[in-house]
Design a protein around this motif. Structure first.
Motif, PDB file in Angstrom:
ATOM      1  N   ARG A  42       0.826  -1.205   0.000  1.00 53.98           N
ATOM      2  CA  ARG A  42       0.000   0.000   0.000  1.00 53.98           C
ATOM      3  C   ARG A  42       0.871   1.269   0.000  1.00 53.98           C
ATOM      4  NH1 ARG A  42      -4.187   2.563  -1.468  1.00 53.98           N
ATOM      5  NH2 ARG A  42      -5.398   0.688  -1.078  1.00 53.98           N
ATOM      6  N   SER A  43       1.906   1.279   0.826  1.00 49.99           N
ATOM      7  CA  SER A  43       2.746   2.482   0.849  1.00 49.99           C
ATOM      8  C   SER A  43       3.461   2.693  -0.478  1.00 49.99           C
ATOM      9  CB  SER A  43       3.816   2.428   1.937  1.00 49.99           C
ATOM     10  OG  SER A  43       3.446   1.641   2.992  1.00 49.99           O
ATOM     11  N   ILE A  44       3.831   1.597  -1.148  1.00 53.19           N
ATOM     12  CA  ILE A  44       4.568   1.756  -2.400  1.00 53.19           C
ATOM     13  C   ILE A  44       3.668   2.347  -3.475  1.00 53.19           C
ATOM     14  CG2 ILE A  44       5.792   0.565  -4.260  1.00 53.19           C
ATOM     15  CD1 ILE A  44       6.611  -1.533  -2.162  1.00 53.19           C
ATOM     16  N   VAL A  45       2.464   1.787  -3.601  1.00 50.91           N
ATOM     17  CA  VAL A  45       1.623   2.216  -4.723  1.00 50.91           C
ATOM     18  C   VAL A  45       0.917   3.530  -4.432  1.00 50.91           C
ATOM     19  CG1 VAL A  45       1.311  -0.097  -5.608  1.00 50.91           C
ATOM     20  CG2 VAL A  45      -0.320   0.803  -3.956  1.00 50.91           C
ATOM     21  N   GLY A  46       0.954   3.985  -3.194  1.00 52.70           N
ATOM     22  CA  GLY A  46       0.374   5.287  -2.909  1.00 52.70           C
ATOM     23  C   GLY A  46      -0.988   5.182  -2.266  1.00 52.70           C
ATOM     24  N   GLN A  47      -1.333   6.283  -1.631  1.00 51.91           N
ATOM     25  CA  GLN A  47      -2.539   6.360  -0.824  1.00 51.91           C
ATOM     26  C   GLN A  47      -3.793   6.154  -1.667  1.00 51.91           C
ATOM     27  OE1 GLN A  47      -3.039  10.243   0.756  1.00 51.91           O
ATOM     28  NE2 GLN A  47      -3.849   9.543   2.699  1.00 51.91           N
ATOM     29  N   THR A  48      -3.727   6.560  -2.939  1.00 47.49           N
ATOM     30  CA  THR A  48      -4.945   6.620  -3.737  1.00 47.49           C
ATOM     31  C   THR A  48      -5.138   5.405  -4.636  1.00 47.49           C
ATOM     32  OG1 THR A  48      -3.685   7.955  -5.274  1.00 47.49           O
ATOM     33  CG2 THR A  48      -5.089   9.124  -3.735  1.00 47.49           C
ATOM     34  N   ALA A  49      -4.261   4.400  -4.549  1.00 47.28           N
ATOM     35  CA  ALA A  49      -4.385   3.244  -5.441  1.00 47.28           C
ATOM     36  C   ALA A  49      -5.503   2.314  -4.984  1.00 47.28           C
ATOM     37  CB  ALA A  49      -3.067   2.487  -5.488  1.00 47.28           C
ATOM     38  N   SER A  50      -6.046   1.562  -5.942  1.00 44.09           N
ATOM     39  CA  SER A  50      -7.152   0.656  -5.613  1.00 44.09           C
ATOM     40  C   SER A  50      -6.634  -0.646  -4.994  1.00 44.09           C
ATOM     41  CB  SER A  50      -7.934   0.333  -6.874  1.00 44.09           C
ATOM     42  OG  SER A  50      -7.131  -0.457  -7.719  1.00 44.09           O
ATOM     43  N   VAL A  69      -4.700  -2.982  -7.343  1.00 47.87           N
ATOM     44  CA  VAL A  69      -3.318  -2.567  -7.606  1.00 47.87           C
ATOM     45  C   VAL A  69      -2.436  -2.987  -6.438  1.00 47.87           C
ATOM     46  CG1 VAL A  69      -1.821  -0.585  -7.953  1.00 47.87           C
ATOM     47  CG2 VAL A  69      -4.040  -0.652  -9.052  1.00 47.87           C
ATOM     48  N   GLN A 111      -1.787  -6.652  -6.685  1.00 47.29           N
ATOM     49  CA  GLN A 111      -0.835  -6.897  -7.779  1.00 47.29           C
ATOM     50  C   GLN A 111       0.596  -6.631  -7.311  1.00 47.29           C
ATOM     51  OE1 GLN A 111      -1.604  -4.406 -11.156  1.00 47.29           O
ATOM     52  NE2 GLN A 111       0.185  -5.135 -12.276  1.00 47.29           N
ATOM     53  N   LYS A 112       0.760  -5.537  -6.572  1.00 43.09           N
ATOM     54  CA  LYS A 112       2.091  -5.178  -6.077  1.00 43.09           C
ATOM     55  C   LYS A 112       2.592  -6.244  -5.107  1.00 43.09           C
ATOM     56  CE  LYS A 112       5.486  -2.608  -6.315  1.00 43.09           C
ATOM     57  NZ  LYS A 112       5.996  -1.987  -7.537  1.00 43.09           N
ATOM     58  N   GLN A 131       4.104   7.655  -8.939  1.00 41.25           N
ATOM     59  CA  GLN A 131       3.022   8.164  -8.122  1.00 41.25           C
ATOM     60  C   GLN A 131       3.005   9.674  -8.399  1.00 41.25           C
ATOM     61  OE1 GLN A 131       2.651   8.797  -3.491  1.00 41.25           O
ATOM     62  NE2 GLN A 131       3.519   6.825  -3.910  1.00 41.25           N
ATOM     63  N   ALA A 172       2.138  -1.622 -10.953  1.00 37.87           N
ATOM     64  CA  ALA A 172       1.335  -1.563  -9.735  1.00 37.87           C
ATOM     65  C   ALA A 172       1.656  -0.233  -9.084  1.00 37.87           C
ATOM     66  CB  ALA A 172       1.682  -2.729  -8.819  1.00 37.87           C
ATOM     67  N   SER A 173       0.944   0.804  -9.503  1.00 38.62           N
ATOM     68  CA  SER A 173       1.232   2.150  -9.006  1.00 38.62           C
ATOM     69  C   SER A 173       0.012   3.025  -9.229  1.00 38.62           C
ATOM     70  CB  SER A 173       2.415   2.750  -9.763  1.00 38.62           C
ATOM     71  OG  SER A 173       2.068   2.962 -11.112  1.00 38.62           O
ATOM     72  N   THR A 174       0.014   4.182  -8.586  1.00 37.03           N
ATOM     73  CA  THR A 174      -1.103   5.100  -8.784  1.00 37.03           C
ATOM     74  C   THR A 174      -1.173   5.540 -10.247  1.00 37.03           C
ATOM     75  OG1 THR A 174      -0.825   5.876  -6.537  1.00 37.03           O
ATOM     76  CG2 THR A 174      -2.126   7.250  -7.981  1.00 37.03           C
ATOM     77  N   SER A 234      -2.760   2.910 -12.191  1.00 38.69           N
ATOM     78  CA  SER A 234      -4.199   2.770 -11.959  1.00 38.69           C
ATOM     79  C   SER A 234      -4.978   3.896 -12.633  1.00 38.69           C
ATOM     80  CB  SER A 234      -4.516   2.663 -10.465  1.00 38.69           C
ATOM     81  OG  SER A 234      -4.067   3.796  -9.793  1.00 38.69           O
ATOM     82  N   GLU A 284       2.759   4.236   8.160  1.00 38.72           N
ATOM     83  CA  GLU A 284       2.355   3.221   7.184  1.00 38.72           C
ATOM     84  C   GLU A 284       1.371   2.236   7.797  1.00 38.72           C
ATOM     85  OE1 GLU A 284       5.435   4.218   7.561  1.00 38.72           O
ATOM     86  OE2 GLU A 284       5.785   5.143   5.595  1.00 38.72           O
ATOM     87  N   TYR A 314      -5.295  13.878   3.707  1.00 35.47           N
ATOM     88  CA  TYR A 314      -5.667  12.997   2.612  1.00 35.47           C
ATOM     89  C   TYR A 314      -5.347  13.637   1.283  1.00 35.47           C
ATOM     90  CZ  TYR A 314      -8.018   9.782  -0.328  1.00 35.47           C
ATOM     91  OH  TYR A 314      -8.241   8.863  -1.299  1.00 35.47           O
ATOM     92  N   PHE A 327     -11.462   7.938  -4.757  1.00 35.92           N
ATOM     93  CA  PHE A 327     -10.619   7.363  -3.719  1.00 35.92           C
ATOM     94  C   PHE A 327     -11.252   7.341  -2.345  1.00 35.92           C
ATOM     95  CE2 PHE A 327      -7.313   9.030  -6.760  1.00 35.92           C
ATOM     96  CZ  PHE A 327      -7.240   7.812  -7.410  1.00 35.92           C
ATOM     97  N   PRO A 355     -11.054   2.875  -1.973  1.00 39.80           N
ATOM     98  CA  PRO A 355     -10.181   2.310  -0.937  1.00 39.80           C
ATOM     99  C   PRO A 355     -10.285   3.037   0.414  1.00 39.80           C
ATOM    100  CG  PRO A 355      -8.896   3.332  -2.720  1.00 39.80           C
ATOM    101  CD  PRO A 355     -10.309   3.265  -3.184  1.00 39.80           C
ATOM    102  N   TRP A 356     -10.501   4.346   0.383  1.00 40.70           N
ATOM    103  CA  TRP A 356     -10.572   5.078   1.645  1.00 40.70           C
ATOM    104  C   TRP A 356     -12.002   5.230   2.148  1.00 40.70           C
ATOM    105  CZ3 TRP A 356      -6.353   5.812   4.519  1.00 40.70           C
ATOM    106  CH2 TRP A 356      -5.146   5.551   3.872  1.00 40.70           C
TER     107      TRP A 356
END
Lengths: 314, 522
Positions: free
Chosen positions: A36-44, A47, A50-51, B65, B138-140, B143, B407, B425, B436, B443-444
């Motif tokens: 989660r930290s790698i792909v960022g706060q806003t990723a689904s 994702v 997958q990571k 990102q 696999a990244s923002t 996505s 984290e 946020y 988001f 997710p949030w």
């Protein structure tokens, strides 16, 4: 002596294996949030999953450790989960930073501590002794980063004598290297001097009061020979122990100084990586740190042996 | 005896003298070194721009990102679009673009005179290869491209992006990392993680680059638009400590860099640096994750959520945390005042009124308050959190703080570990915020709370464009305040400093000013 080294290397290998396995296990316990930290706060969520698969986090712990170990013994530490930089390259860039800081600090601290400690012991109660007591107390009382910040403000920001940040490798320019490490080494050395010089002073005082020194003195041995050759040699081992412990503490303990001076060494790397959960970097840095600590201990043993023949039997 | 002590005294004297001489020599050596080091600072005179930033994410576009690390990428990669300081979409590699009526096909015309630095042409095939590569990550950034179903190459300078559904954020995303373009040959070869090959204004000079600590870029002599990039060299230094950045700025070792706090901004101003102060697209709020009342039944009652909104003394909280460098807000879409969505009147819906808050709690059946576990963010924003927790305690809410590394607090929040909690946020554009944290599967929105009116409005927004869409966003914004979706406190404000020689302009929704907005000051 060969047997001594062989045993030491065997012990070191076991130590490295134990420490890395423990670190790997501890890191893995908190690794569920890494993806989660790698792909960022806003990723689904997809994702993130997958990571996780990409990092192999869906595989059993022991399998992942064996895989890591297999790479590590071949010198392949993998690459950072976050920045993708190769851990080998990272270590190559950061080990010189930390070693420069630690070795220069130990060297400066040893010389200064011996000079001050010996003088203070000889002139017990004199002005050097009294100043030393105050400095030692202050060295303990002020955290090194406060001293570091003061040094930066005065010598870098106000006077402009030294750079405020950054590390220049020795191979690039010895002069700029020296300039880049002067302030951080000064900030680090103060605490080490505080601890070590007091130790030297204390044991020198004890030794100077002992019978054999009185005997030597009565035989007309010159004071320089008496203090440096006889007394200091007997007083050194406890100081060496303190210095050894301090230098081991410095390897990870330079982190705050590294941050203040924007010179990214092993300490910064491991603190940043472990709070992020960047396992490959943590593992690489831990392995190197253990090796350095083993080397320091080995050097200490050799130094004890040189100072005290009785130790050599081992 | 007397003679003996005289000898000793002489020996001591010479010993002390030796120490003095050694010390003096060492001092002289250090002074010489220092004198040499003093002149080594960077400046714009040699046309080098040196920026400080946190460590980037490498150079593979599939790993990115958006927001924080573009300064590492902008020197080497061109984006399809260029975003103006106000956040408007403009041409860059794309010269013209148009959506179809259903908003699911985006036709883009490309420049025809651009080559990658390895000699490959930047054409429609290259755009297709990039989108197809970037979306596999696999990244923002990856996505953001999931909405693209297919990239159709019409001719060498025209592509059509066919979308699964309309995406109001696609164009701005293509002006950031999702629209950056690397050489297809380099994508194929697979070395992009550490060695970028793009069509950008600079190339990475690996001989002057130390991975993880300093990146040096030198001008790409064949660049199509050199006027936007006045510097011959760009250097990005990896600096993470706020003090180190501030000191580097003050000694001229870097020309530009982010500042840590309002206090650092004041110090920087005092030291004669230029300080930019801009909203970065983040919203700080007390979020009500559990509006279903699964683990905290009280939060299912709108009156409880409204009570918390009344309980917060936003002016005092913001003043304690940020001085005059941030503006309180009570609405979710809070970024720019002139976007047609933000409504100043909404900020007066919940004035600070603890009395009213206690009344509402009593009406909802909680006259003595209730217990709740919240993540402890005091390490990140101590004053703000202390003030909020005091405000909540004042109306009888008994908080247990859960202290964990950031984290892990994120992880716990996402897994539904907290019913409510303060959090900064990443808000970005209103549509991103919906994706988001407002949609039921966002997710949030960890408890998957769904409000039929919200869902209906989201559907209408997605199918609309232009003025009509803005009006719908405005309606949703108003409704979210009414049902107390969260208790917003302020839009996060970033401080960024540059030296006297450098002028930088921030860009809406970007965390750092982009490279093309840096100029030597007049």
């Amino acid at each position: 002596m060969t047997w001594f080294f062989a045993r030491r290397i065997g012990e070191a290998a076991v130590l490295v294996l134990a420490v890395t396995l423990l670190t790997f296990t501890l890191m893995s316990m908190t690794s569920d949030t890494v993806a989660r930290s790698i792909v960022g706060q806003t990723a689904s969520a997809e994702v993130v999953a997958q990571k996780q698969a990409e990092l192999g986090l869906d595989q059993p712990l022991i399998e992942r450790f064996v895989q890591w170990l297999g790479g590590a013994v071949r010198g392949d530490f993998g690459s950072s989960w976050f920045t993708n930089e190769s851990v080998g390259a990272l270590l190559f860039a950061k080990v010189p930073v930390t070693l420069s800081l630690v070795l220069a600090t130990v060297l400066v601290a040893a010389v200064v501590s011996v000079v001050f400690g010996v003088i203070a012991a000889i002139r017990r109660g004199g002005w050097i002794d009294r100043i030393l007591q105050v400095v030692a107390l202050a060295g303990f009382a002020f955290p090194s980063f406060v001293i570091a910040l003061l040094l930066v403000l005065v010598f870098a920001v106000q006077l402009g004598w030294f750079p405020a940040i950054g590390f220049v490798p020795l191979t690039e320019s010895p002069q700029l290297w020296l300039a880049s490490i002067t302030l951080p080494v000064a900030a680090l050395a103060i605490q080490v001097v505080a601890a070590t010089s007091q130790q030297i002073r204390g044991s020198m005082v004890d030794v100077l009061e002992s019978d054999y020194i009185r005997t030597l003195r009565s035989r007309g041995v010159s004071p320089v020979g008496l203090y440096l050759k006889h007394a200091l040699r007997s007083a050194a081992p406890p100081a060496l122990t303190v210095l050894g412990l301090q230098s081991i503490a410095l390897i990870g303990g330079t982190v705050i100084i590294e941050k203040v001076f924007g010179m990214l060494g092993l300490g910064t790397a491991i603190v940043g990586a472990s709070s992020q959960g960047d396992l490959p970097i943590v593992m690489g840095v831990v392995s190197v740190m253990v090796l350095i600590i083993v080397a320091i201990n080995l050097l200490l043993d050799l130094a004890y042996a040189w100072l005290n023949p009785k130790v050599r039997v081992a | 005896m007397q003679e003996g002590s005289a000898v000793r005294a002489r020996a001591r004297l010479s010993h002390t003298t030796r120490i003095v001489i050694s010390a003096a020599t060492l001092g002289a050596l250090v002074a010489t070194t220092a004198a040499c080091a003093g002149g080594g600072s960077s400046s714009t005179q040699d046309s080098t721009l040196t920026m400080a930033n946190a460590a980037g994410l490498g150079f593979d576009l599939a790993d990115q990102q958006p927001g924080w690390f573009e300064q590492y990428l902008q020197p080497v990669y061109d984006s399809l679009f260029r975003i103006s300081p106000d956040g408007d979409i403009g041409a860059n590699i794309a010269t013209e673009w148009e959506y179809d009526d259903a908003l699911t096909a985006l036709t883009i015309d490309l420049r025809t005179d651009v080559k990658f630095t390895d000699g490959e042409s930047l054409d429609a095939e290259a755009v297709k290869a990039n989108i197809e590569h970037t979306r596999t990550g696999a990244s923002t950034t990856a996505s953001q491209l999931q909405v693209v179903e297919d990239v159709e190459v019409v001719d060498s300078d025209t592509v059509v992006l066919h979308l699964i559904a309309p995406d109001p954020s696609l164009l701005p995303n293509l002006g950031m990392t999702a629209g950056m373009l690397a050489s297809p040959a380099a994508i194929e070869a697979g070395g992009l993680k550490t060695t970028p090959v793009g069509s950008g204004p600079y190339t990475l000079d690996s001989s002057a680059t130390t991975e993880g600590s300093q990146y040096t870029y030198v001008r790409n002599a064949d660049y199509w638009n050199p006027d936007d990039y006045p510097y011959e060299r760009v250097v990005v230094k990896v600096l993470t400590d706020n003090n180190a950045i501030l000191n580097a700025l003050r000694t001229g070792q870097v020309d530009a860099g982010p500042l840590g706090s309002a206090k650092d901004a004041k110090t920087a101003e005092g030291a004669g640096l230029h300080v930019l102060n801009y909203p970065n697209g983040d919203l700080e709020a007390v979020y009500f994750y559990d509006k279903n009342g699964t683990i905290a039944p009280a939060l299912a009652d709108v009156r409880v959520r409204q009570a918390i909104n009344y309980a917060l003394d936003r002016d005092a909280i913001v003043k304690a945390g940020y001085g005059d460098l941030a503006t309180p807000t009570a609405q979710m879409f809070a970024i720019t005042e002139d976007d047609g969505i933000f409504d100043p009147a909404l900020n007066d819906v919940y004035p600070y009124d603890p009395e009213k808050a206690r009344e509402l709690l009593a009406e909802a059946g909680y006259p003595d308050g209730f217990d709740v576990v919240m993540p402890d963010w005091s390490g990140y924003a101590p004053e703000v959190n202390a003030a909020i927790n005091q405000n909540l305690a004042d109306i009888g809410i008994r908080i247990t703080l859960d202290t964990l590394p950031v984290e892990q607090m994120y992880g716990n929040t996402l897994q539904g570990g907290y019913a409510m909690g303060w959090q900064p946020y990443e808000d970005n554009r209103p549509w991103d915020l919906i994706q988001f944290q407002i949609k039921p599967d966002a997710p949030w929105n960890p408890f998957h709370y769904e409000d039929p009116q919200v869902t209906a409005l989201i559907g209408e927004i997605q199918a609309a464009s232009g003025e009509e869409q803005t009006a719908l966003f405005r309606e949703l914004n108003e409704y979210l305040v009414e049902i107390a979706w969260a208790a917003p406190i302020n839009a996060t404000v970033f401080n960024y400093a540059t030296s006297d020689d450098v002028e930088a302009t921030p860009q809406a929704f970007a965390k750092r000013p982009p490279l093309y907005n840096f100029r030597p000051a007049d």
